[in-house]
Design a protein around this motif. Structure first.
Motif, PDB file in Angstrom:
ATOM      1  N   CYS A 215     -10.845   0.508   1.299  1.00  0.00           N
ATOM      2  CA  CYS A 215     -11.170  -0.863   1.700  1.00  0.00           C
ATOM      3  C   CYS A 215     -12.542  -0.920   2.371  1.00  0.00           C
TER       4      CYS A 215
ATOM      5  N   PHE B 176      -3.898  -3.437  11.479  1.00  0.00           N
ATOM      6  CA  PHE B 176      -2.703  -4.204  11.149  1.00  0.00           C
ATOM      7  C   PHE B 176      -1.412  -3.414  11.408  1.00  0.00           C
TER       8      PHE B 176
ATOM      9  N   TRP C  81       0.803  -1.220   0.000  1.00  0.00           N
ATOM     10  CA  TRP C  81       0.000   0.000   0.000  1.00  0.00           C
ATOM     11  C   TRP C  81       0.842   1.280   0.000  1.00  0.00           C
TER      12      TRP C  81
ATOM     13  N   LEU D 140      -7.444  -0.472   7.865  1.00  0.00           N
ATOM     14  CA  LEU D 140      -6.056  -0.920   7.793  1.00  0.00           C
ATOM     15  C   LEU D 140      -5.328  -0.746   9.126  1.00  0.00           C
TER      16      LEU D 140
ATOM     17  N   ARG E  66      -7.870  -6.279   0.237  1.00  0.00           N
ATOM     18  CA  ARG E  66      -6.575  -6.369   0.891  1.00  0.00           C
ATOM     19  C   ARG E  66      -6.176  -7.815   1.110  1.00  0.00           C
ATOM     20  N   GLU E  67      -4.871  -8.066   1.041  1.00  0.00           N
ATOM     21  CA  GLU E  67      -4.348  -9.374   1.425  1.00  0.00           C
ATOM     22  C   GLU E  67      -3.073  -9.173   2.236  1.00  0.00           C
ATOM     23  N   ARG E  68      -2.787 -10.125   3.098  1.00  0.00           N
ATOM     24  CA  ARG E  68      -1.650 -10.042   4.019  1.00  0.00           C
ATOM     25  C   ARG E  68      -0.529 -10.938   3.524  1.00  0.00           C
TER      26      ARG E  68
ATOM     27  N   ARG F  93       2.901  -7.731   5.938  1.00  0.00           N
ATOM     28  CA  ARG F  93       2.601  -6.450   5.295  1.00  0.00           C
ATOM     29  C   ARG F  93       1.301  -6.562   4.515  1.00  0.00           C
ATOM     30  N   ASP F  94       0.623  -5.406   4.331  1.00  0.00           N
ATOM     31  CA  ASP F  94      -0.657  -5.374   3.638  1.00  0.00           C
ATOM     32  C   ASP F  94      -0.491  -4.944   2.193  1.00  0.00           C
ATOM     33  N   TYR F  95      -1.110  -5.694   1.321  1.00  0.00           N
ATOM     34  CA  TYR F  95      -1.119  -5.402  -0.109  1.00  0.00           C
ATOM     35  C   TYR F  95      -2.574  -5.166  -0.535  1.00  0.00           C
TER      36      TYR F  95
END
Length: 323
Positions: free
Chosen positions: A98, A322, A79, A319, A105-107, A111-113
């Motif tokens: 989001c 996280f 991100w 977000l 989002r995926e982890r 880290r978050d993408y």
């Protein structure tokens, strides 16, 4: 009739009439160089070729920064790498995108993408800006406002709506490009006095900033800046709509349904009121009561192409959980 009541009645009539397939909203920013310098009373956004695709994404306004980011529909990106701004601002944009379902989002590795759930569509066509002035005997800043609309060319068409009888003198005081409607709130009838001239939205525009004796400060707004501002205007209109008023927690409130729209009507005053400025304990007719249970969002969804939450359970938490 107050300008507030006139505005609501006109919105209801537009939604019930030939603009029923359009997005109707009110009180939106209509300037570029001076944000907030020009507020458009009513905005009608006609559907473009990919309107259905926009409806399928979210009922909320998609943040401009999310649309312009490097987050795409293909491979998910970290991100922070997708934004050219301060990380805190980027984080807020990602959270919002989001939350409303524009990003997913995926982890990975702590880290978050993120990626877009769909390509941002070409969803809006003609944008019409309407200035309400029910009584032309008290014009206020009307001429300056309409000169700004004509010279800036942010909207495709600009229109003056009034309840007054329109004379040749009135027409001579406003730019020739501005259309003129005479609207009768009691019946919902609308008489076209003068058709608007199409404004050059794809060309640079001139935005007046400040006037002083013998001088007017202006800004030259590029075509690209106008294009971004038009997208923001259309997005804000889609997410906001025109039913942005509350209802008074007062015994005098009655449900007034005009042309299918529920308006805040006061039986003590005998008219539609603006609860934000006219209601409360300072009013001599105020008697405390339960706040009326009116589902304005459901009313909008039932009467227009707008869908409140097409994604259903797709909405995601923020977000910051996280980080």
């Amino acid at each position: 009739m107050s300008e507030f009541a006139f505005e609501l009645e006109l919105c209801a009539a537009l939604e019930d009439g030939e603009h029923g397939d359009s997005v109707v909203a009110r009180q939106l920013g209509g300037s570029v160089a001076d944000p907030g310098g020009r507020i458009l009373d009513i905005v009608c956004v006609e559907p473009g070729p990919e309107f259905a695709e926009r409806v399928a994404i979210t009922g909320e306004t998609i943040p401009e920064a999310a649309i312009e980011s490097d987050v795409g529909t293909g491979r998910a990106r970290f991100w922070k790498d997708a934004f050219d701004c301060h990380p805190e601002h980027a984080r807020r944009i990602v959270e919002r995108a989001c939350e409303i379902g524009f990003f997913e989002r995926e982890r990975r590795g702590g880290r978050d993408y993120v990626r877009q759930i769909a390509r941002y569509p070409d969803w809006y066509g003609t944008i019409v800006g309407i200035e309400n002035k029910p009584d032309l005997g008290t014009p206020g800043d009307l001429e300056a406002q309409l000169r700004t609309d004509a010279s800036l060319g942010l909207v495709d068409e600009a229109i003056l709506a009034t309840e007054s009888y329109v004379t040749r003198a009135h027409l001579n005081r406003i730019p020739d490009e501005i259309g003129v409607w005479r609207f009768f709130p009691e019946t919902g009838d609308l008489e076209v006095i003068r058709e608007p001239t199409r404004l050059p939205v794809s060309e640079p525009g001139i935005e007046p900033l400040a006037e002083r004796p013998g001088r007017t400060d202006v800004a030259v707004v590029s075509a690209a800046e106008k294009a971004r501002a038009r997208r923001r205007l259309a997005e804000r209109a889609y997410g906001k709509g025109w039913r942005t008023y509350a209802f008074p927690d007062c015994e005098a409130y009655e449900s007034a349904t005009d042309r299918g729209a529920t308006l805040p009507y006061c039986s003590w005053k005998g008219r539609v009121v603006d609860p934000a400025s006219e209601c409360g304990s300072a009013c001599d007719g105020f008697e405390a009561a339960e706040t009326p249970d009116v589902d304005l969002e459901g009313e909008r969804e039932g009467r227009t192409p707008w869908v409140a939450d097409p994604g259903g359970a797709r909405r995601q938490s923020g977000l910051d959980q996280f980080l």
